[in-house]
Write a protein that holds these residues in place. Structure first.
Motif, PDB file in Angstrom:
ATOM      1  N   UNK A 183       0.838  -1.197   0.000  1.00 11.17           N
ATOM      2  CA  UNK A 183       0.000   0.000   0.000  1.00 11.17           C
ATOM      3  C   UNK A 183       0.870   1.243   0.000  1.00 11.17           C
ATOM      4  N   UNK A 184       0.273   2.330  -0.487  1.00  7.47           N
ATOM      5  CA  UNK A 184       0.960   3.617  -0.538  1.00  7.47           C
ATOM      6  C   UNK A 184       0.068   4.675   0.084  1.00  7.47           C
ATOM      7  N   UNK A 246      -5.110   2.253   6.055  1.00  8.98           N
ATOM      8  CA  UNK A 246      -6.089   3.247   6.505  1.00  8.98           C
ATOM      9  C   UNK A 246      -5.973   3.467   8.016  1.00  8.98           C
ATOM     10  N   UNK A 247      -5.830   2.389   8.778  1.00 11.68           N
ATOM     11  CA  UNK A 247      -5.697   2.524  10.233  1.00 11.68           C
ATOM     12  C   UNK A 247      -4.449   3.322  10.601  1.00 11.68           C
ATOM     13  N   UNK A 275      -4.171  10.307   1.093  1.00  5.39           N
ATOM     14  CA  UNK A 275      -4.777   9.416   0.115  1.00  5.39           C
ATOM     15  C   UNK A 275      -4.068   8.076   0.109  1.00  5.39           C
ATOM     16  N   UNK A 276      -4.825   7.002  -0.095  1.00  8.97           N
ATOM     17  CA  UNK A 276      -4.266   5.646  -0.028  1.00  8.97           C
ATOM     18  C   UNK A 276      -4.568   4.899  -1.316  1.00  8.97           C
ATOM     19  N   UNK A 309      -8.605   9.320   2.551  1.00 13.21           N
ATOM     20  CA  UNK A 309      -9.461   8.736   1.502  1.00 13.21           C
ATOM     21  C   UNK A 309      -8.734   7.562   0.852  1.00 13.21           C
ATOM     22  N   UNK A 310      -9.456   6.455   0.659  1.00  4.41           N
ATOM     23  CA  UNK A 310      -8.913   5.298  -0.047  1.00  4.41           C
ATOM     24  C   UNK A 310      -9.333   5.403  -1.507  1.00  4.41           C
ATOM     25  N   UNK A 311      -8.391   5.217  -2.409  1.00  5.52           N
ATOM     26  CA  UNK A 311      -8.713   5.271  -3.844  1.00  5.52           C
ATOM     27  C   UNK A 311      -9.655   4.150  -4.211  1.00  5.52           C
TER      28      UNK A 311
END
Length: 313
Positions: A183-184, A246-247, A275-276, A309-311
């Motif tokens: 993840x980024x 996200x956490x 942003x993720x 926010x997650x993409x």
């Protein structure tokens, strides 16, 4: 000319240690250099074994070395680069090193008594290599510092963009090959221009430094924070799915929003938007993840800032 007298005077005055031992490693000769650096007198040590005089010497290694000279009737050598010292003696060099003990090159030479073809003694020559050791150490430290500088952002001391992208490319290819999670998180500081305008650029620098310090304290050992540009940063999270990302992002965002920074007796509070993007096998380049994490970041900005926010495709 009394050759023996000349030889004796030379050996006493050369700037190297000279010892002579028999097959039982008992000392037969101990020159002035050895007296000066070991703080022992020849009269005190002649007849004793090397290991009585130098109890810290590597006994098994030294015995094997000396015995090989007797058996093969050929010289042997030990470099300070392989073993910094054999005989624990303080150096007398006007330099500061990481060790107070003399770095040494040691040469073992077979000695045959008159009329004999086989050696019955071994001469040991001790050369002081402390200066070489010191300058090699300085060179190594300098090269390490240069390497660190070449991959570090000057202000925040986190990875610069070039090094961060190199690492991200490796992690992306690993995730592709082995189907690992990756993840980024991309984040930047909200209304950073206002902070610079209201408090000054030094205050803006302070906020950037404090933000990265806080993030570094929260990240795991394998995660990598890098400065992507200006006030934007990226966090590479190997073996992490979007839920874990996200956490982590929420924890960073929340803690930073509560942080109060002081500059010129003024309190500064700031927030960050994040942003993720999670790795997807359809991505072909690591830049695909950067683009999508940036889109999620801009969505956080549009929806009021100070959020994660997650993409979503």
């Amino acid at each position: 000319m009394d050759v023996a007298a000349v030889q004796s005077q030379l050996i006493e005055r050369i700037n190297s240690g000279v010892l002579v031992v028999d097959q039982n490693c008992c000392l037969l000769y101990f020159n002035r250099f050895m007296e000066s650096h070991s703080l022992l007198q020849a009269s005190e040590v002649i007849g004793k074994t090397l290991f009585d005089i130098f109890p810290d010497a590597p006994q098994r290694w030294l015995q094997r070395k000396i015995q090989s000279v007797f058996m093969l009737n050929t010289p042997a050598f030990s470099s300070w680069e392989q073993r910094q010292f054999v005989f624990k003696m303080r150096h007398a060099r006007p330099v500061t090193t990481s060790s107070e003990y003399m770095a040494q090159n040691i040469t073992f030479i077979p000695i045959c008594s008159d009329g004999q073809s086989e050696p019955d003694k071994v001469g040991i020559i001790v050369e002081d290599m402390t200066d070489v050791f010191f300058y090699q150490q300085k060179l190594k430290d300098t090269l390490k510092e240069l390497e660190e500088v070449s991959r570090t952002d000057g202000l925040t001391k986190v990875s610069n963009r070039r090094y961060w992208e190199e690492r991200f490319r490796i992690e992306f290819e690993t995730a592709q090959r082995y189907e690992h999670d990756l993840s980024l998180i991309m984040f930047d500081l909200d209304k950073f221009k206002r902070i610079n305008d209201e408090y000054g650029h030094q205050a803006g620098d302070l906020v950037l430094v404090k933000a990265t310090e806080l993030v570094q304290q929260i990240l795991r050992k394998g995660d990598l924070l890098g400065r992507y540009g200006g006030e934007e940063f990226g966090i590479i999270l190997p073996n992490t799915a979007e839920k874990g990302a996200f956490e982590l992002a929420e924890r960073i965002r929340s803690q930073f929003s509560l942080l109060t920074m002081q500059h010129d007796n003024r309190s500064i509070n700031a927030t960050m938007s994040m942003g993720i993007c999670q790795f997807d096998s359809r991505f072909t380049r690591f830049e695909d993840m950067v683009t999508r994490a940036d889109l999620a970041l801009y969505q956080s900005k549009r929806e009021g800032r100070n959020q994660v926010t997650i993409y979503q495709a």
